[in-house]
Motif scaffolding. Structure first.
Motif, PDB file in Angstrom:
ATOM      1  N   THR A 288       0.836  -1.402   0.038  1.00  0.00           N
ATOM      2  CA  THR A 288       0.060   0.077  -0.008  1.00  0.00           C
ATOM      3  C   THR A 288       0.933   1.203   0.053  1.00  0.00           C
ATOM      4  OG1 THR A 288      -0.271   0.182   2.361  1.00  0.00           O
ATOM      5  CG2 THR A 288      -1.781  -1.156   1.201  1.00  0.00           C
ATOM      6  N   TRP A 289       1.944   1.025   0.184  1.00  0.00           N
ATOM      7  CA  TRP A 289       2.851   2.208   0.558  1.00  0.00           C
ATOM      8  C   TRP A 289       3.857   2.681  -0.527  1.00  0.00           C
ATOM      9  CZ3 TRP A 289       2.042   5.893   4.477  1.00  0.00           C
ATOM     10  CH2 TRP A 289       1.277   5.293   5.266  1.00  0.00           C
ATOM     11  N   GLY A 290       3.606   3.859  -1.404  1.00  0.00           N
ATOM     12  CA  GLY A 290       4.407   4.302  -2.110  1.00  0.00           C
ATOM     13  C   GLY A 290       4.835   3.429  -3.492  1.00  0.00           C
ATOM     14  N   ASN A 291       6.233   3.723  -4.068  1.00  0.00           N
ATOM     15  CA  ASN A 291       6.676   3.027  -5.401  1.00  0.00           C
ATOM     16  C   ASN A 291       7.623   1.978  -4.744  1.00  0.00           C
ATOM     17  OD1 ASN A 291       5.849   4.730  -7.968  1.00  0.00           O
ATOM     18  ND2 ASN A 291       5.823   5.954  -6.157  1.00  0.00           N
ATOM     19  N   ARG A 292       7.501   1.068  -5.430  1.00  0.00           N
ATOM     20  CA  ARG A 292       8.694  -0.187  -5.557  1.00  0.00           C
ATOM     21  C   ARG A 292       8.722  -0.743  -6.934  1.00  0.00           C
ATOM     22  NH1 ARG A 292       8.267   2.086  -1.360  1.00  0.00           N
ATOM     23  NH2 ARG A 292       8.865   1.135   0.918  1.00  0.00           N
ATOM     24  N   CYS A 293       9.159   0.096  -7.970  1.00  0.00           N
ATOM     25  CA  CYS A 293       8.834  -0.306  -9.338  1.00  0.00           C
ATOM     26  C   CYS A 293      10.259  -0.059  -9.967  1.00  0.00           C
ATOM     27  CB  CYS A 293       7.605   0.414  -9.958  1.00  0.00           C
ATOM     28  SG  CYS A 293       7.568   2.125 -10.107  1.00  0.00           S
ATOM     29  N   PHE A 294      10.539  -0.473 -10.993  1.00  0.00           N
ATOM     30  CA  PHE A 294      11.685  -0.293 -11.719  1.00  0.00           C
ATOM     31  C   PHE A 294      11.368  -0.400 -13.080  1.00  0.00           C
ATOM     32  CE2 PHE A 294      16.086  -1.408 -13.523  1.00  0.00           C
ATOM     33  CZ  PHE A 294      16.890  -0.791 -12.920  1.00  0.00           C
ATOM     34  N   ALA A 295      12.132   0.775 -13.857  1.00  0.00           N
ATOM     35  CA  ALA A 295      11.893   0.887 -15.035  1.00  0.00           C
ATOM     36  C   ALA A 295      12.675   0.230 -16.336  1.00  0.00           C
ATOM     37  CB  ALA A 295      11.758   2.556 -15.526  1.00  0.00           C
ATOM     38  N   GLU A 354      16.842   8.919  -9.362  1.00  0.00           N
ATOM     39  CA  GLU A 354      16.270   9.982 -10.393  1.00  0.00           C
ATOM     40  C   GLU A 354      16.837   9.920 -11.663  1.00  0.00           C
ATOM     41  OE1 GLU A 354      15.117  14.872 -10.236  1.00  0.00           O
ATOM     42  OE2 GLU A 354      15.946  13.810  -8.485  1.00  0.00           O
ATOM     43  N   TRP A 355      18.030  10.035 -11.666  1.00  0.00           N
ATOM     44  CA  TRP A 355      18.802  10.121 -12.693  1.00  0.00           C
ATOM     45  C   TRP A 355      18.382   8.937 -13.881  1.00  0.00           C
ATOM     46  CZ3 TRP A 355      21.965   6.752 -15.468  1.00  0.00           C
ATOM     47  CH2 TRP A 355      22.683   7.501 -16.698  1.00  0.00           C
ATOM     48  N   TYR A 356      18.163   7.981 -13.249  1.00  0.00           N
ATOM     49  CA  TYR A 356      17.825   6.584 -13.977  1.00  0.00           C
ATOM     50  C   TYR A 356      16.579   6.937 -14.830  1.00  0.00           C
ATOM     51  CZ  TYR A 356      16.838   1.691 -15.553  1.00  0.00           C
ATOM     52  OH  TYR A 356      16.521   0.779 -16.237  1.00  0.00           O
ATOM     53  N   LEU A 357      15.600   7.263 -13.756  1.00  0.00           N
ATOM     54  CA  LEU A 357      14.140   7.326 -14.255  1.00  0.00           C
ATOM     55  C   LEU A 357      13.969   8.303 -15.372  1.00  0.00           C
ATOM     56  CD1 LEU A 357      12.135   6.979 -10.899  1.00  0.00           C
ATOM     57  CD2 LEU A 357      12.132   5.378 -12.881  1.00  0.00           C
ATOM     58  N   ARG A 358      14.618   9.527 -15.196  1.00  0.00           N
ATOM     59  CA  ARG A 358      14.593  10.435 -15.931  1.00  0.00           C
ATOM     60  C   ARG A 358      15.072  10.206 -17.259  1.00  0.00           C
ATOM     61  NH1 ARG A 358      17.718  15.391 -13.604  1.00  0.00           N
ATOM     62  NH2 ARG A 358      17.441  16.261 -15.532  1.00  0.00           N
ATOM     63  N   ARG A 359      16.091   9.412 -17.260  1.00  0.00           N
ATOM     64  CA  ARG A 359      16.542   8.878 -18.538  1.00  0.00           C
ATOM     65  C   ARG A 359      15.796   7.885 -19.279  1.00  0.00           C
ATOM     66  NH1 ARG A 359      21.497   9.541 -20.172  1.00  0.00           N
ATOM     67  NH2 ARG A 359      22.312   8.271 -21.943  1.00  0.00           N
ATOM     68  N   MET A 360      15.097   6.882 -18.421  1.00  0.00           N
ATOM     69  CA  MET A 360      14.246   6.002 -19.034  1.00  0.00           C
ATOM     70  C   MET A 360      12.977   6.391 -19.472  1.00  0.00           C
ATOM     71  SD  MET A 360      15.588   2.917 -19.212  1.00  0.00           S
ATOM     72  CE  MET A 360      17.347   3.467 -19.238  1.00  0.00           C
ATOM     73  N   LEU A 361      12.677   7.449 -19.018  1.00  0.00           N
ATOM     74  CA  LEU A 361      11.333   8.303 -19.571  1.00  0.00           C
ATOM     75  C   LEU A 361      11.468   9.335 -20.490  1.00  0.00           C
ATOM     76  CD1 LEU A 361       9.463   9.002 -15.986  1.00  0.00           C
ATOM     77  CD2 LEU A 361       9.139   6.913 -17.689  1.00  0.00           C
ATOM     78  N   SER A 362      12.799   9.607 -20.750  1.00  0.00           N
ATOM     79  CA  SER A 362      13.037  10.492 -21.728  1.00  0.00           C
ATOM     80  C   SER A 362      12.843   9.922 -23.299  1.00  0.00           C
ATOM     81  CB  SER A 362      14.839  10.852 -21.951  1.00  0.00           C
ATOM     82  OG  SER A 362      14.847  11.600 -23.033  1.00  0.00           O
TER      83      SER A 362
END
Length: 448
Positions: A288-295, A354-362
């Motif tokens: 139920t709490w927050g994120n535990r995901c990987f892109a 954060e760097w990794y997520l920003r990159r994967m979503l770019s």
């Protein structure tokens, strides 16, 4: 269509029971990454969610608020807020009010249904709110929808699916695959696997930079939802026959649909890389709490099927797409890589996350968001029954669309969330259904 005014104050009866205080949970690095991305890009909608379609007379807004307030006792995150700086935590929100989160959109008769639903899809959250529910009705006397949207710092898909089951389902456990309980033995090997996994996907992201497709359209800023469905057993049967999964079949059908969409819309797709959210919760971790995901990035085989000299196309192209997808996802289905993803999400510090997520979503790395989630076997609200569902994936600027596959009851339901200006975007669900049919026909035993 009318949108009733949203109150900013709540009567005491609208507040959930606070007899047992909610625990304080530290925010996860993925939570903080999404909050930071929101601060960097306040113009972007960082929300996802889902829609439940119900058969029966809709509740009143007041009754729905009372019902949601009662159900929130099992979802303490939704009555919490983030406080603190670098060591921020989720803690109970003393000012929480249900009526700031549960709203209503009334359609102007049958012709106003699409407009009402998309009003709920695009409505802003109340100031300071991380989530919202919109009751959408007025098009028919015995049908309505509930649109649930949440800021991605608040939940990932697995946590949102649990919220669905808590509010509308029967409390069935999630079908999410998770690694077995952690063991101290083999720690050096696990560290090596986690580092190797991170290195691979970061290296892959560098390899695809510069392949950003030309702008296919000028965004309007309005999101639109379109849906399709096939029997869930169809996807499972095709996947089992080839040694893969229903999700592999979905991705192969998506690649086939995109190939046909590109030809019909005139939008060239030299390369399509989907970003796949992967649930990385440990077996003992609260969903139920927050994120535990990987892109994870996955290149989709969208190239057209080769033509024969007579102009016909190779009928095995659909199966070749499926085999290519399965070859790319095979290691992800294994215990070693799932454990590696879990370890990465558990231990990766905030800034690299954060760097990794920003990159994967770019859009220079990926250009489609593709997610899937088992929801429930059935669902209801009072005497009304859930008849269908649609996921609302995150729609990232520069991406073509977000696509979600939800498993509810006997159906696998595909939903595409795209900007209204995407050329022929409304055809994508139909093309996906046709691509599934091609896979089913190609995988059928000879003589049947």
């Amino acid at each position: 269509m009318s949108v009733p005014e949203q109150s900013t104050r709540s009567a005491p009866s609208d507040r959930p029971d606070r007899s047992v205080p909610s625990p304080r949970h530290p925010t996860h690095s993925v939570d903080r990454a999404f909050l930071s991305m929101e601060r960097r890009r306040p113009d972007v909608r960082w929300d996802a969610g889902g829609v439940a379609y119900l058969s029966g007379p809709p509740p009143t807004l007041a009754d729905l608020r009372l019902y949601v307030g009662f159900r929130l006792r099992g979802l303490p995150l939704l009555t919490s807020r983030v406080e603190g700086g670098r060591r921020s935590r989720w803690q109970p929100d003393a000012e929480f009010a249900v009526d700031r989160h549960v709203h209503e959109v009334v359609a102007d008769g049958p012709a106003g249904w699409d407009s009402a639903l998309h009003t709920a899809l695009d409505a802003p959250f109340a100031p300071g709110a991380y989530w919202g529910i919109w009751l959408v009705h007025g098009h028919e006397p015995d049908a309505y929808a509930l649109c649930y949207r949440f800021h991605h710092a608040c939940q990932d898909g697995s946590a949102a699916a649990l919220a669905f089951r808590a509010v509308l389902g029967e409390g069935e456990p999630s079908a999410r695959p998770v690694p077995g309980a952690s063991r101290r033995a083999g720690v050096p090997r696990r560290v090596g696997a986690a580092v190797g996994l991170a290195t691979k996907f970061v290296a892959d992201s560098f390899a695809v930079r510069g392949h950003r497709p030309a702008a296919a359209f000028t965004p309007s800023g309005e999101r639109r939802l379109s849906r399709g469905r096939v029997p869930a057993d169809t996807l499972r049967r095709i996947g089992t026959a080839r040694g893969g999964s229903a999700h592999d079949v979905h991705l192969a059908a998506l690649a086939g649909a995109l190939s046909h969409w590109s030809a019909r819309s005139g939008v060239p797709l030299p390369r399509v890389t989907a970003v796949l959210p992967v649930d990385a919760r440990r077996p003992d971790e609260d969903q139920t709490w927050g994120n535990r995901c990987f892109a994870l990035p996955l290149e989709l085989p969208v190239g057209p099927a080769p033509e024969h000299p007579d102009g016909s196309r190779d009928g095995d192209a659909a199966l070749r797409r499926l085999d290519q997808v399965m070859a790319a996802t095979r290691r992800l289905r294994g215990e070693t890589w799932r454990q590696a993803i879990q370890d990465l999400v558990r231990f990766m510090p905030g800034r690299p996350t954060e760097w990794y997520l920003r990159r994967m979503l770019s859009p220079r790395v990926t250009n489609v968001m593709a997610t899937s989630m088992p929801l429930a076997e059935k669902g209801s609200l009072g005497e009304t029954q859930v008849t269908g569902t649609a996921l609302l994936p995150l729609l990232v600027p520069g991406h073509l669309f977000g696509v979600g596959l939800s498993f509810f009851g006997d159906w696998a339901e595909v939903s595409f969330v795209a900007d209204r200006a995407l050329p022929l975007g409304e055809l994508l669900p139909e093309l996906w259904e046709q691509a599934v049919a091609e896979l089913e026909e190609s995988s059928a035993p000879v003589g049947t």
